[in-house]
Every structure is written in structure tokens, then in C-alpha cells.
Design an enzyme around this catalytic site. Structure first.
Site, PDB file in Angstrom:
ATOM      1  N   VAL A   1      58.626  34.143  93.089  1.00  0.00           N
ATOM      2  CA  VAL A   1      59.667  34.404  92.034  1.00  0.00           C
ATOM      3  C   VAL A   1      60.774  34.504  92.757  1.00  0.00           C
ATOM      4  O   VAL A   1      60.903  35.341  93.890  1.00  0.00           O
ATOM      5  CB  VAL A   1      59.435  35.530  91.066  1.00  0.00           C
ATOM      6  CG1 VAL A   1      58.358  35.149  89.925  1.00  0.00           C
ATOM      7  CG2 VAL A   1      59.191  36.798  91.742  1.00  0.00           C
ATOM      8  N   SER A   2      62.160  34.412  92.325  1.00  0.00           N
ATOM      9  CA  SER A   2      63.171  34.342  93.295  1.00  0.00           C
ATOM     10  C   SER A   2      63.899  35.912  93.210  1.00  0.00           C
ATOM     11  O   SER A   2      64.592  36.327  94.164  1.00  0.00           O
ATOM     12  CB  SER A   2      64.381  33.646  92.520  1.00  0.00           C
ATOM     13  OG  SER A   2      64.003  32.274  92.550  1.00  0.00           O
ATOM     14  N   SER A   3      63.581  36.686  92.301  1.00  0.00           N
ATOM     15  CA  SER A   3      64.100  38.055  92.417  1.00  0.00           C
ATOM     16  C   SER A   3      63.126  39.080  92.181  1.00  0.00           C
ATOM     17  O   SER A   3      62.117  38.747  91.445  1.00  0.00           O
ATOM     18  CB  SER A   3      65.362  38.222  91.290  1.00  0.00           C
ATOM     19  OG  SER A   3      64.881  38.070  89.925  1.00  0.00           O
TER      20      SER A   3
ATOM     21  N   GLN B   1      61.773  39.680  88.508  1.00  0.00           N
ATOM     22  CA  GLN B   1      60.844  38.738  87.990  1.00  0.00           C
ATOM     23  C   GLN B   1      59.358  39.058  88.135  1.00  0.00           C
ATOM     24  O   GLN B   1      58.874  39.692  89.077  1.00  0.00           O
ATOM     25  CB  GLN B   1      61.387  37.339  88.415  1.00  0.00           C
ATOM     26  CG  GLN B   1      62.717  36.982  87.848  1.00  0.00           C
ATOM     27  CD  GLN B   1      62.966  35.576  88.523  1.00  0.00           C
ATOM     28  OE1 GLN B   1      62.624  35.061  89.775  1.00  0.00           O
ATOM     29  NE2 GLN B   1      63.573  34.607  87.710  1.00  0.00           N
TER      30      GLN B   1
ATOM     31  N   ARG C   1      63.523  24.395  97.473  1.00  0.00           N
ATOM     32  CA  ARG C   1      64.457  24.054  96.685  1.00  0.00           C
ATOM     33  C   ARG C   1      65.167  22.704  97.159  1.00  0.00           C
ATOM     34  O   ARG C   1      65.851  22.219  96.536  1.00  0.00           O
ATOM     35  CB  ARG C   1      65.480  24.893  96.121  1.00  0.00           C
ATOM     36  CG  ARG C   1      64.784  25.903  95.370  1.00  0.00           C
ATOM     37  CD  ARG C   1      65.900  26.682  94.720  1.00  0.00           C
ATOM     38  NE  ARG C   1      65.326  28.046  94.010  1.00  0.00           N
ATOM     39  CZ  ARG C   1      64.688  28.025  92.602  1.00  0.00           C
ATOM     40  NH1 ARG C   1      64.444  27.021  92.076  1.00  0.00           N
ATOM     41  NH2 ARG C   1      64.456  29.295  92.104  1.00  0.00           N
TER      42      ARG C   1
END
Length: 183
Positions: A9-11, A14, A67
Site C-alpha cells: 500500500v502507498s501510505s 492504508q 507504476r
């Protein structure tokens, strides 16, 4: 043949719970909370070092790996060289066959396009906000009147350390206000 899961997850705020549930049948799991756009992802590096010929690397979505299309292709090449298949659960991709490899590359390109479009929209929004007079960044520590006052005090001999204490500013900031826009 081992099933190796990778969840990201990005942060920090999350949760990995949804990915963990989908990857529950994996023999080994690697997890991290970091942006996909950063190269500093130690768990991904460990995961790629861990997998062996005949293994499957399993992720829930292709954007959990990276990404950018370039990075996805680099990961795919690393896996191919090691004889490891990539399985992407939510997009039903399995790179053990030609169709899966094609779909993998197409979805990677689409993911990069989405990221670039999002960045363009963000920059457009910032430009529009600036055009409306919205200020970005840290607010100035002093008003224009305070800057004039600070300069007058310094011109009349007030010491820098006294100005620092009075205005609660660092030496560098005091000097910046004293020299900024002189003319």
C-alpha cells in the site's frame, strides 16, 4: 514450486488486510507500506531475491508492483530470467503463457498512462489555484511591516542575535530578510 505473495500500500494509514486475504494461499509473503513510485522498496527487493525457478510471484493488482511501464518490464525480465511466473489475481494475468504476458504489458502501459494523466491534472489544478492567488508552501514568518521594522532595527545597530531572539527566527532567516529584494 512456491507461491510467493507481495502486498503493498502507498501510505502508512492504508491497510494491507484486503491484499492479505486475497494472498492467503501463498507460502511466503512480503509486505510493505511505500509508494510504488519510489525505488526504495526493500521488501520488493527481498521478494525478487527470494523467488526461485518454478515459483510464482502473486500480487493482487499490477500496480502493486510498480507504476511505470519501464519498472514493470524490468521486474518481468528479472522474473523471466529466474524462471518465475507472475500471477496478478484481480486482472486474471498469468505470465506463464503468451496471452498473460501480452495482457501484463498492456495493463502496465495503461497504468503508467493513468499515473501521467493524474499528474497532469494535479499540475493543472495547481496552476489554476496559483492563477487565483492561492499561495503554496510555508507562510512567511514576518509581514512586510515587520520586515521593514527588522531592517530599521539592524540599520540602527541591533545585533543579529537580539533580532533572532525578538522575532524567534534563525540566523539564516534574519539574514535572508535583511538581504532579500534589496535595491
Amino acid at each position: 514450486m512456491a507461491k510467493v505473495g507481495y502486498a503493498r500500500v502507498s501510505s502508512v494509514g492504508q491497510s494491507l488486510d484486503v491484499q492479505r486475504e486475497k494472498l492467503r494461499d501463498c507460502d511466503t509473503m512480503f509486505e510493505e507500506k511505500r509508494s510504488g513510485t519510489t525505488a526504495a522498496r526493500p521488501q520488493l527487493k527481498q521478494c525478487l531475491n527470494y523467488v526461485r525457478e518454478g515459483d510464482q510471484l502473486i500480487v493482487t493488482r499490477i500496480d502493486r508492483l510498480a507504476r511505470s511501464t519501464l519498472h514493470l518490464c524490468q521486474i518481468a525480465e528479472t522474473l523471466r530470467n529466474k524462471g518465475v511466473d507472475l500471477v496478478v489475481l484481480d486482472q486474471n494475468i498469468d505470465t506463464s503463457d503468451a496471452t498473460g504476458r501480452l495482457l501484463f504489458n498492456m495493463l502496465g502501459a495503461i497504468g503508467q498512462l493513468e499515473t501521467e494523466i493524474r499528474a497532469e491534472r494535479q499540475m493543472d489544478g495547481i496552476k489554476k489555484a496559483k492563477d487565483r492567488g492561492v499561495q503554496f508552501g510555508k507562510r512567511p514568518a514576518l509581514t512586510n511591516d515587520q520586515i521593514v521594522e527588522l531592517r530599521d532595527k539592524r540599520a540602527s545597530g541591533t545585533l543579529i542575535k537580539d533580532l533572532m531572539a525578538e522575532y524567534s527566527l534563525s540566523k539564516a532567516t534574519i539574514y535572508r530578510y535583511l538581504t532579500e529584494n534589496e535595491g
